[in-house]
Design a protein around this motif. Structure first.
Motif, mmCIF file in Angstrom:
data_model
loop_
_atom_site.group_PDB
_atom_site.id
_atom_site.type_symbol
_atom_site.label_atom_id
_atom_site.label_comp_id
_atom_site.label_asym_id
_atom_site.label_seq_id
_atom_site.Cartn_x
_atom_site.Cartn_y
_atom_site.Cartn_z
ATOM 1 N N VAL A 112 52.460 5.224 35.172
ATOM 2 C CA VAL A 112 52.601 4.539 36.865
ATOM 3 C C VAL A 112 52.625 3.326 37.033
ATOM 4 O O VAL A 112 51.128 2.819 36.401
ATOM 5 C CB VAL A 112 52.113 5.503 37.682
ATOM 6 C CG1 VAL A 112 52.443 5.016 38.980
ATOM 7 C CG2 VAL A 112 52.971 6.776 37.692
ATOM 8 N N ALA A 171 57.742 3.639 38.033
ATOM 9 C CA ALA A 171 57.341 4.193 37.579
ATOM 10 C C ALA A 171 58.494 5.174 36.501
ATOM 11 O O ALA A 171 59.176 5.239 36.566
ATOM 12 C CB ALA A 171 55.976 5.808 38.128
ATOM 13 N N LEU A 222 50.580 8.458 46.705
ATOM 14 C CA LEU A 222 51.235 7.403 45.840
ATOM 15 C C LEU A 222 52.907 7.994 46.390
ATOM 16 O O LEU A 222 53.206 8.813 46.862
ATOM 17 C CB LEU A 222 51.646 7.441 44.341
ATOM 18 C CG LEU A 222 50.361 7.538 43.484
ATOM 19 C CD1 LEU A 222 51.058 7.437 41.937
ATOM 20 C CD2 LEU A 222 50.408 6.175 43.900
ATOM 21 N N GLN A 240 60.459 4.049 41.508
ATOM 22 C CA GLN A 240 58.890 3.035 42.543
ATOM 23 C C GLN A 240 58.669 4.232 43.020
ATOM 24 O O GLN A 240 58.544 5.421 43.478
ATOM 25 C CB GLN A 240 60.039 2.224 43.108
ATOM 26 C CG GLN A 240 60.597 0.719 41.838
ATOM 27 C CD GLN A 240 61.139 -0.042 43.322
ATOM 28 O OE1 GLN A 240 61.912 0.043 43.853
ATOM 29 N NE2 GLN A 240 60.135 -1.443 42.652
ATOM 30 N N VAL A 241 56.893 3.669 43.530
ATOM 31 C CA VAL A 241 56.052 4.116 44.187
ATOM 32 C C VAL A 241 54.984 3.197 44.592
ATOM 33 O O VAL A 241 55.150 1.832 44.718
ATOM 34 C CB VAL A 241 55.172 5.150 43.518
ATOM 35 C CG1 VAL A 241 55.711 6.837 43.219
ATOM 36 C CG2 VAL A 241 54.216 4.595 41.998
#
Length: 380
Positions: free
Chosen positions: A48, A33, A79, A67-68
């Motif tokens: 994303v 993301a 998320l 990052q998710v």
């Protein structure tokens, strides 16, 4: 954070729902993301994975890339924002400082004993000046009961020492006089010249940073006994170790605040109280309610006064609404606080604040857990 896709993202999401990009949005998938900018409506646009979504501006600065992990799908996918890879230097410094840190109460007690020793006048002038500056950096109850005075006390608590130094008007000499960490550094440097710093014990049970432990009221520590030979050397040795422990305490709080995913600080302010010194602990945090997207500040405090015993409080401000919860260990203290509720309500009403709750309970609350890891909630 509530994320609502833009119109273009809604089409992309429709494709994902029909199977076009569904593979990349499975539960447990980790996606890259990054923020793309702010749209004309004042919403933050994030990319994303393959989707572009928009959300309200967060209370903290997002990194250029993060990052998710997909926790759930459906109308409101969740998320989880994953922590940034830890810097090796950051982890090393944190591991070093945690076993060394200690609260301010022992240091304040030793300062009190030194102030009562006539032999203190025989110390070198620069050391006496450093001790005086450290005592001068203590705040008074009259100062912190005013809004501007409390703001100054927070700014000078040591937590923001480097950022103040880096400002265009930053001045090391001035900050060494009015900033708690600056005064500690000055005194530590002089004590280092006098003798090597005492080696801290090798502890394997070091407590976690304060922000992860929650509020803890800290009582005064009895003044250490002066040596029978009227010498000041043992007290200076003791002071040296306590100054180092206090510096480690500040630095751990700085490291912990920098690693927090939300704007959150644990601040300790040493106070010159009546017939002694006390420590006021503050927890200041900006939060977003995932249910309705509202945001605001929470201020917690903890204080242990000889006349009142341990106290804790929490103020939640969702402007213009305010919730105030107080806790006192002693029944008599709780009753004294409740007698002040009437004037407090009147003052808040005069300021235009809508008071949702004002309560005081007997007994101290259990420290809350760490912040929830769920920071992003997307709405499709």
């Amino acid at each position: 954070m509530i994320i609502q896709p833009t119109s273009l993202a809604a089409l992309t999401w429709a494709g994902a729902a029909s199977g076009t990009t569904a593979q990349s949005w499975r539960i447990g998938t980790v996606l890259s993301a990054r923020p793309l900018g702010v749209n004309p409506q004042g919403l933050l646009v994030l990319q994303v994975g393959a989707l572009a979504v928009e959300t309200e501006l967060p209370g903290s600065h997002l990194p250029a890339q993060f990052q998710v992990r997909v926790l759930s799908l459906g109308p409101q996918p969740q998320l989880e924002m994953l922590p940034q890879p830890a810097d090796a230097t950051f982890q090393r410094v944190l591991r070093e400082r945690l076993p060394q840190q200690n609260g301010y109460a022992p240091l304040l007690a030793t300062l009190g004993t030194l102030a009562q020793r006539p032999v203190l006048r025989q110390l070198p002038p620069e050391l006496r000046t450093a001790l005086a500056l450290l005592e001068q950096s203590l705040r008074t109850p009259a100062e912190i009961t005013r809004g501007e005075g409390l703001r100054e006390a927070i700014n000078r608590s040591g937590l923001f020492f480097e950022s103040r130094l880096a400002s265009p008007h930053g001045n090391l000499a001035a900050l060494a006089e009015d900033d708690w960490k600056g005064a500690l550094l000055r005194l530590a440097a002089l004590l280092d010249r006098r003798a090597p710093a005492p080696v801290p014990a090798n502890r394997s049970d070091a407590a976690p940073p304060m922000l992860q432990r929650g509020m803890q009221a800290q009582p005064r520590v009895p003044l250490p006994l002066a040596p029978a030979d009227d010498g000041v050397g043992p007290l200076l040795d003791r002071l040296h170790g306590e100054v180092k422990a206090a510096l480690a305490r500040v630095e751990v709080a700085q490291l912990d605040a920098s690693a927090s995913p939300l704007p959150a600080w644990m601040i300790e302010i040493p106070l010159q109280g009546e017939d002694g010194r006390d420590v006021l602990q503050l927890q200041l945090e900006f939060g977003v309610d995932p249910t309705d997207g509202s945001h605001g500040w929470t201020l917690g405090f903890a204080l242990d006064l000889p006349a009142l015993g341990p106290l804790q409080g929490e103020l939640q401000l969702r402007e213009p609404r305010l919730t105030v919860r107080l806790w006192a260990e002693q029944m008599e203290t709780a009753q004294r606080l409740e007698r002040q509720f009437g004037p407090l309500r009147q003052r808040l009403a005069a300021c235009g604040v809508l008071l949702d709750q004002l309560s005081c309970q007997v007994g101290l609350p259990q420290p809350p857990g760490r912040h929830s890891a769920v920071l992003l909630q997307a709405t499709a």
